[in-house]
Design a protein around this motif. Structure first.
Motif, PDB file in Angstrom:
ATOM      1  N   ILE A  23      39.746  27.953  34.744  1.00 26.96           N
ATOM      2  CA  ILE A  23      39.938  29.265  35.664  1.00 26.96           C
ATOM      3  C   ILE A  23      40.990  30.014  34.969  1.00 26.96           C
ATOM      4  CG2 ILE A  23      40.412  30.258  37.867  1.00 26.96           C
ATOM      5  CD1 ILE A  23      38.944  27.611  38.920  1.00 26.96           C
ATOM      6  N   GLY A  24      42.040  29.235  34.811  1.00 31.14           N
ATOM      7  CA  GLY A  24      43.296  30.269  34.262  1.00 31.14           C
ATOM      8  C   GLY A  24      43.265  30.835  32.916  1.00 31.14           C
ATOM      9  N   SER A  25      42.218  30.170  32.064  1.00 30.41           N
ATOM     10  CA  SER A  25      42.062  30.686  30.707  1.00 30.41           C
ATOM     11  C   SER A  25      41.303  31.989  30.513  1.00 30.41           C
ATOM     12  CB  SER A  25      41.329  29.265  29.794  1.00 30.41           C
ATOM     13  OG  SER A  25      39.951  29.414  30.311  1.00 30.41           O
ATOM     14  N   THR A  35      41.114  41.647  38.950  1.00 20.33           N
ATOM     15  CA  THR A  35      41.159  40.535  37.861  1.00 20.33           C
ATOM     16  C   THR A  35      40.348  39.486  38.566  1.00 20.33           C
ATOM     17  OG1 THR A  35      43.035  40.053  39.124  1.00 20.33           O
ATOM     18  CG2 THR A  35      43.467  41.254  37.101  1.00 20.33           C
ATOM     19  N   TRP A  36      39.944  39.835  39.827  1.00 16.25           N
ATOM     20  CA  TRP A  36      39.195  38.614  40.725  1.00 16.25           C
ATOM     21  C   TRP A  36      37.952  38.456  39.944  1.00 16.25           C
ATOM     22  CZ3 TRP A  36      40.981  35.935  44.759  1.00 16.25           C
ATOM     23  CH2 TRP A  36      42.471  36.561  45.204  1.00 16.25           C
ATOM     24  N   LYS A  37      37.501  36.975  39.975  1.00 14.48           N
ATOM     25  CA  LYS A  37      36.084  36.407  39.446  1.00 14.48           C
ATOM     26  C   LYS A  37      35.299  35.855  40.476  1.00 14.48           C
ATOM     27  CE  LYS A  37      39.504  34.564  36.780  1.00 14.48           C
ATOM     28  NZ  LYS A  37      40.550  35.369  37.303  1.00 14.48           N
ATOM     29  N   VAL A  38      33.976  35.440  40.067  1.00  7.35           N
ATOM     30  CA  VAL A  38      33.053  34.490  40.492  1.00  7.35           C
ATOM     31  C   VAL A  38      33.095  33.240  39.769  1.00  7.35           C
ATOM     32  CG1 VAL A  38      30.645  34.529  41.280  1.00  7.35           C
ATOM     33  CG2 VAL A  38      31.887  36.652  41.527  1.00  7.35           C
ATOM     34  N   THR A  59      41.232  29.933  45.122  1.00  3.82           N
ATOM     35  CA  THR A  59      41.483  31.495  45.545  1.00  3.82           C
ATOM     36  C   THR A  59      42.915  31.853  44.922  1.00  3.82           C
ATOM     37  OG1 THR A  59      40.384  30.775  47.574  1.00  3.82           O
ATOM     38  CG2 THR A  59      41.793  33.018  47.338  1.00  3.82           C
ATOM     39  N   GLU A  60      43.928  31.025  44.974  1.00 10.47           N
ATOM     40  CA  GLU A  60      45.093  31.450  44.227  1.00 10.47           C
ATOM     41  C   GLU A  60      44.871  31.713  42.704  1.00 10.47           C
ATOM     42  OE1 GLU A  60      48.618  31.551  45.566  1.00 10.47           O
ATOM     43  OE2 GLU A  60      47.486  31.937  47.241  1.00 10.47           O
ATOM     44  N   LYS A  61      43.992  31.284  41.968  1.00 13.59           N
ATOM     45  CA  LYS A  61      43.749  31.746  40.754  1.00 13.59           C
ATOM     46  C   LYS A  61      42.816  32.855  40.641  1.00 13.59           C
ATOM     47  CE  LYS A  61      46.018  28.711  38.530  1.00 13.59           C
ATOM     48  NZ  LYS A  61      47.131  28.915  37.686  1.00 13.59           N
TER      49      LYS A  61
END
Length: 190
Positions: A23-25, A35-38, A59-61
């Motif tokens: 997720i962080g990559s 910057t939010w993703k699914v 969610t924090e990521k």
């Protein structure tokens, strides 16, 4: 002895791999406002995910939504998608279907992470899907086909393994042994 106490637990290693390496990559494309993703998962990868991390951590990521690839989903072409899937024909078919209509894609940029190695035929299927391949920004095999039961305990998510292994007359015994070996290797590689 004392240095062993500083070592992360297997669960912490898996959490780091999911939250940082997967997720962080993923970074948004240049010019993208959000910057939010699914996060799109299948049933097996969801079990891997939920055995190691909490929804709060995800969610924090900056994951706004976790969706199952088997379900009908609302198109969100302005949001990037992280697909965390098992490398099987069903999941790859559904992935390709998400982008079959070039004018109406399911999501924006695509980041693919598979829980084990992707067979050549499945990789070829992805490569042949032009509307999909034009959006792929990441494709990685992360080798995570096990569930974390506790900090130092894992299992292979194979409820019929004992029965199958001790019934040598069943034709599934050989393939079950290969599946077990493959899943244990993914744990050891983590």
């Amino acid at each position: 002895p004392l240095s062993a106490l500083a070592m992360p637990t297997p669960r912490e290693v898996v959490q780091t791999r999911i939250l940082t390496d997967i997720i962080g990559s993923v970074r948004p494309a240049e010019g993208r406002h959000s910057t939010w993703k699914v996060l799109v998962v299948d049933d097996a990868s969801m079990r891997v995910l939920s055995s190691a991390v909490r929804m709060y951590d995800i969610t924090e990521k900056e994951i706004s939504l976790v969706e199952n690839i088997a379900n009908q989903r609302q198109p969100l072409p302005d949001m990037d998608a992280i697909y965390f899937l098992t490398p099987c024909a069903i999941s790859v078919n559904r992935l390709v279907d998400d982008y079959k209509d070039k004018k109406s894609p399911q999501y924006g940029d695509v980041h693919l992470f598979f829980t084990n190695s992707l067979e050549d035929a499945l990789l070829s299927q992805i490569k042949r899907a032009a509307p999909l391949i034009s959006r792929v920004r990441t494709l990685k095999e992360v080798f995570m086909q096990f569930l974390m039961a506790e900090s130092f305990t894992f299992h292979l998510d194979m409820p019929t393994a004992i029965e199958t292994l001790f019934s040598p007359s069943l034709p599934e015994t050989v393939s079950m042994k290969k599946d077990i070996a493959s899943k244990v290797v993914t744990f050891c590689s983590t």
